[in-house]
Design a protein around this motif. Structure first.
Motif, PDB file in Angstrom:
ATOM      1  N   THR A 156       0.829  -1.211   0.000  1.00  0.00           N
ATOM      2  CA  THR A 156       0.000   0.000   0.000  1.00  0.00           C
ATOM      3  C   THR A 156       0.862   1.258   0.000  1.00  0.00           C
ATOM      4  N   LEU A 157       1.923   1.241   0.781  1.00  0.00           N
ATOM      5  CA  LEU A 157       2.829   2.389   0.806  1.00  0.00           C
ATOM      6  C   LEU A 157       3.463   2.633  -0.556  1.00  0.00           C
ATOM      7  N   ARG A 158       3.842   1.570  -1.199  1.00  0.00           N
ATOM      8  CA  ARG A 158       4.458   1.715  -2.522  1.00  0.00           C
ATOM      9  C   ARG A 158       3.463   2.309  -3.513  1.00  0.00           C
ATOM     10  N   GLU A 159       2.192   1.875  -3.441  1.00  0.00           N
ATOM     11  CA  GLU A 159       1.179   2.401  -4.361  1.00  0.00           C
ATOM     12  C   GLU A 159       0.820   3.843  -4.049  1.00  0.00           C
ATOM     13  N   GLU A 160       0.996   4.285  -2.806  1.00  0.00           N
ATOM     14  CA  GLU A 160       0.669   5.651  -2.425  1.00  0.00           C
ATOM     15  C   GLU A 160       1.874   6.581  -2.460  1.00  0.00           C
ATOM     16  N   GLY A 161       2.943   6.153  -3.103  1.00  0.00           N
ATOM     17  CA  GLY A 161       4.110   7.017  -3.278  1.00  0.00           C
ATOM     18  C   GLY A 161       5.170   6.837  -2.226  1.00  0.00           C
ATOM     19  N   GLY A 162       5.080   5.820  -1.403  1.00  0.00           N
ATOM     20  CA  GLY A 162       6.133   5.536  -0.432  1.00  0.00           C
ATOM     21  C   GLY A 162       5.866   6.099   0.941  1.00  0.00           C
ATOM     22  N   ALA A 163       4.789   6.836   1.157  1.00  0.00           N
ATOM     23  CA  ALA A 163       4.505   7.408   2.475  1.00  0.00           C
ATOM     24  C   ALA A 163       2.995   7.560   2.650  1.00  0.00           C
ATOM     25  N   ALA A 164       2.537   7.434   3.902  1.00  0.00           N
ATOM     26  CA  ALA A 164       1.111   7.562   4.175  1.00  0.00           C
ATOM     27  C   ALA A 164       0.897   7.805   5.662  1.00  0.00           C
ATOM     28  N   LEU A 177      -1.454   8.933  16.319  1.00  0.00           N
ATOM     29  CA  LEU A 177      -1.386   9.131  14.870  1.00  0.00           C
ATOM     30  C   LEU A 177      -0.015   8.651  14.395  1.00  0.00           C
ATOM     31  N   SER A 178       0.030   7.999  13.221  1.00  0.00           N
ATOM     32  CA  SER A 178       1.290   7.462  12.702  1.00  0.00           C
ATOM     33  C   SER A 178       1.529   7.926  11.279  1.00  0.00           C
ATOM     34  N   TYR A 179       2.844   8.094  10.995  1.00  0.00           N
ATOM     35  CA  TYR A 179       3.293   8.423   9.637  1.00  0.00           C
ATOM     36  C   TYR A 179       4.238   7.305   9.215  1.00  0.00           C
ATOM     37  N   ARG A 280     -13.479  20.387   6.375  1.00  0.00           N
ATOM     38  CA  ARG A 280     -12.451  20.396   5.338  1.00  0.00           C
ATOM     39  C   ARG A 280     -11.871  18.993   5.245  1.00  0.00           C
ATOM     40  N   TYR A 281     -11.551  18.597   4.034  1.00  0.00           N
ATOM     41  CA  TYR A 281     -10.970  17.275   3.819  1.00  0.00           C
ATOM     42  C   TYR A 281      -9.456  17.389   3.782  1.00  0.00           C
ATOM     43  N   ILE A 282      -8.781  16.546   4.563  1.00  0.00           N
ATOM     44  CA  ILE A 282      -7.319  16.504   4.598  1.00  0.00           C
ATOM     45  C   ILE A 282      -6.909  15.232   3.878  1.00  0.00           C
ATOM     46  N   ALA A 283      -6.505  15.385   2.620  1.00  0.00           N
ATOM     47  CA  ALA A 283      -6.243  14.230   1.765  1.00  0.00           C
ATOM     48  C   ALA A 283      -5.127  13.333   2.290  1.00  0.00           C
ATOM     49  N   PRO A 284      -3.948  13.858   2.699  1.00  0.00           N
ATOM     50  CA  PRO A 284      -2.875  12.950   3.152  1.00  0.00           C
ATOM     51  C   PRO A 284      -3.289  12.111   4.354  1.00  0.00           C
TER      52      PRO A 284
END
Length: 612
Positions: A156-164, A177-179, A280-284
């Protein structure tokens, strides 16, 4: 003048009730006053709503900027950590190969990484998960990849650009909360890539959001997929007022959240309360920052003005109620006659019609129309009742004649057939005595001058039957009937005892056996005459007795069902109930090996006793 008043009364009488009420309301100025008052209230509410939505929108935008700024701080911290190339290289190498290198790593690279974590107040923990069999897990910042869950999250991380981001961390993340970020992709296909996780406690990351405030707006960070996973201050005044409805409020708002429509406020109704929400929507983060306000809380300011307006309105309404009460009292006075007629009809007086007092050409108002149709309904009810009673009488008479015919033909057929067979086989003069008894039986059965007979006549017929049966079957049945003389003259339905005695003869003793049959009479509660026919035979099987009692307790209007042995107790019971009601009929009691007792219940008053 008198003619004019008479005409006005007729017009008023023939007017609709709604028109009369409208005329009463029109005489007051209350309607315009109420309209102006409500318009004033609505104007104030609209202005308050507009100001509140502007304030809420500004607050949501500010929260959105603050959260994005803090997310950027986490991302910068992760980038700084990944610049420590020596640290990253070492945790992917053989950490167990040389103890001296491990000590130097602790003093240099690990210490530098630890300082990076300590320098950022929002970070509660930074961890690396590495698919390295030679990894040394002696510090909480370094783990083998097997400790990470879920194992395939790197895809999933790889499909989302390496970070989520995740609003709630995977492991023990109820308040964290986790990054997550991919660190290094391994060269071997069987290995999984390394993942770095930065954790921040909700109480720190959302510190401004979770302040204990009692403002009109209540702030919530809501997961984009699950409204139950939300971050908010549980001590806020809003949560205290919402109580058990909190989850329902969040769920109703979440269903209306839209990534593309973030400007218009959301309105939801939960129970008796109305709520507004700006978001408001926070996409990340795949989450919404939402400000919620109760309509009641927003409108509590001008309530002092409303009290004055309501007091004036209530005063006007009171005057209107007095006028309407006076008007309706005059109108509904005529309804008393309708209610009085209904009470009489309830007592059975179907001729209690309503006198409307209208001439032939007058139609009257709605109450007069009700009275006219009510009178028509009474006529129709009487007609239908007469029709139903006639149908029931015809049906019951048909049943009674059918039962009478079945019992007579059954008895005659069995008696004549038995004598014929015995005469052909034995050819003995003793049959003459049997014929005498049979003649008595036939004369009694065929002669229906009246549907009732004296108890003595029914008893004489039963005695002839017992003599005939003793002759035919070689039995020794003894019939005793110790009855007072006044009872012998009592009128009872014809042929109501003979089928019961016949049943006792056939079932009380085996063929050629003997049994005593005793008949007694008593009165119960001065209302019922009880005739008990008791034998000292073998009794009735308990299961058979239960079945018989169930049949005797059934509805008398159910179809008559004959058994394989012909008509029996059920027929007599149903005949009695059809004619005399459910309080009359038969009841059977028996103890196997001891006795069987059948009780006939008849009305005690002869005037109520009819025939079949």
């Amino acid at each position: 003048m008198k003619v004019l008043l008479t005409k006005m009364r007729k017009i008023y009488r023939n007017s609709l009730i709604s028109q009369k009420l409208f005329m009463a309301f029109s005489m007051m100025i209350a309607v315009p006053a109420i309209v102006v008052s409500f318009l004033f209230i609505r104007t104030q509410e609209a202005q308050l709503y507009k100001d509140a939505m502007a304030t809420g929108s500004s607050h949501v935008s500010r929260l959105d900027e603050q959260l994005r700024s803090r997310m950027e701080m986490l991302e910068n911290a992760s980038s700084t950590a990944l610049t420590q190339k020596a640290f990253v290289d070492f945790i992917h190498s053989n950490m167990r190969g040389d103890g001296l290198h491990l000590v130097k790593f602790r003093q240099n690279q690990f210490e530098q990484m630890h300082n990076i974590i300590q320098s950022n107040e929002m970070i509660s923990q930074l961890s690396f998960y590495v698919d390295n069999p030679n990894l040394y897990e002696i510090w909480p910042e370094i783990y083998h990849y097997d400790k990470f869950w879920p194992q395939d999250y790197w895809v999933t991380l790889r499909e989302e650009g390496g970070a989520a981001y995740r609003l709630f961390a995977f492991q023990d993340g109820d308040h964290t909360l986790s990054y997550y970020r991919l660190v290094r992709l391994q060269g071997q296909q069987h290995k999984r890539p390394s993942i770095m996780e930065i954790r921040a406690k909700h109480s720190v990351f959302f510190s401004d959001l979770l302040e204990e405030t009692g403002g009109d707006f209540f702030s919530v960070v809501m997961d984009g997929m699950n409204p139950a996973r939300s971050v908010y201050n549980s001590k806020h005044e809003f949560t205290q007022n919402a109580g058990e409805e909190m989850n329902e409020i969040l769920g109703s708002i979440h269903r209306q959240l839209d990534v593309l429509q973030q400007k218009s406020p959301i309105k939801v109704n939960v129970g008796d309360h109305t709520y507004y929400a700006l978001y408001r929507y926070i996409a990340p983060l795949n989450a919404y920052v939402v400000d919620i306000a109760s309509h009641q809380a927003l409108m509590k300011g001008p309530r002092s003005w409303y009290i004055l307006v309501v007091a004036i309105t209530l005063s006007v309404l009171l005057l209107m109620m007095l006028l309407v009460s006076h008007t309706t009292r005059r109108i509904f006075r005529r309804l008393d006659s309708v209610l009085s007629s209904m009470r009489k009809v309830r007592k059975g007086q179907l001729d209690a019609k309503i006198d409307t007092g209208l001439s032939e050409n007058e139609t009257g108002d709605e109450i007069d129309e009700v009275a006219i149709n009510y009178n028509k309904m009474l006529d129709e009810v009487k007609r239908l009742m007469t029709q139903v009673v006639d149908k029931q009488l015809i049906a019951k008479n048909a049943q009674l004649h059918s039962l009478h015919s079945q019992i007579n033909s059954h008895f005659l057929y069995n008696a004549l057939e038995s004598i014929r067979m015995l005469a052909e086989v034995q050819r003995q003069p003793a049959i003459a005595d049997a014929l005498v008894s049979l003649g008595s039986l036939l004369r009694y059965s065929m002669k229906w001058r009246s549907d009732t007979v004296a108890l003595s006549e029914e008893l004489a017929n039963i005695q002839s039957y017992i003599r005939f049966i003793n002759f035919m079957e070689g039995g020794n049945f003894v019939l005793t009937a110790d009855l007072p003389q006044e009872v012998l003259r009592y009128a009872i339905p014809k042929m109501c005892m003979q089928p019961i005695v016949e049943n006792a003869v056939h079932h009380a003793a085996p063929v050629g056996g003997s049994a005593r049959i005793q008949i007694t009479v008593r009165v119960e509660n001065d209302s019922l005459l009880l005739i008990e026919i008791r034998d000292d035979g073998v009794g009735v099987d308990p299961q058979m007795l239960t079945n018989l009692q169930d049949v005797l307790q059934g509805d008398s209007d159910t179809p008559i069902v004959t058994s394989k042995n012909g008509l029996g107790l059920e027929n007599v019971h149903k005949r009695l109930q059809l004619h005399y009601g459910k309080d009359c009929g038969l009841w059977i009691d028996s103890v196997q090996g001891a006795y069987t007792c059948v009780t006939i219940r008849l009305p005690w008053e002869n005037v109520n006793l009819g025939g079949w």
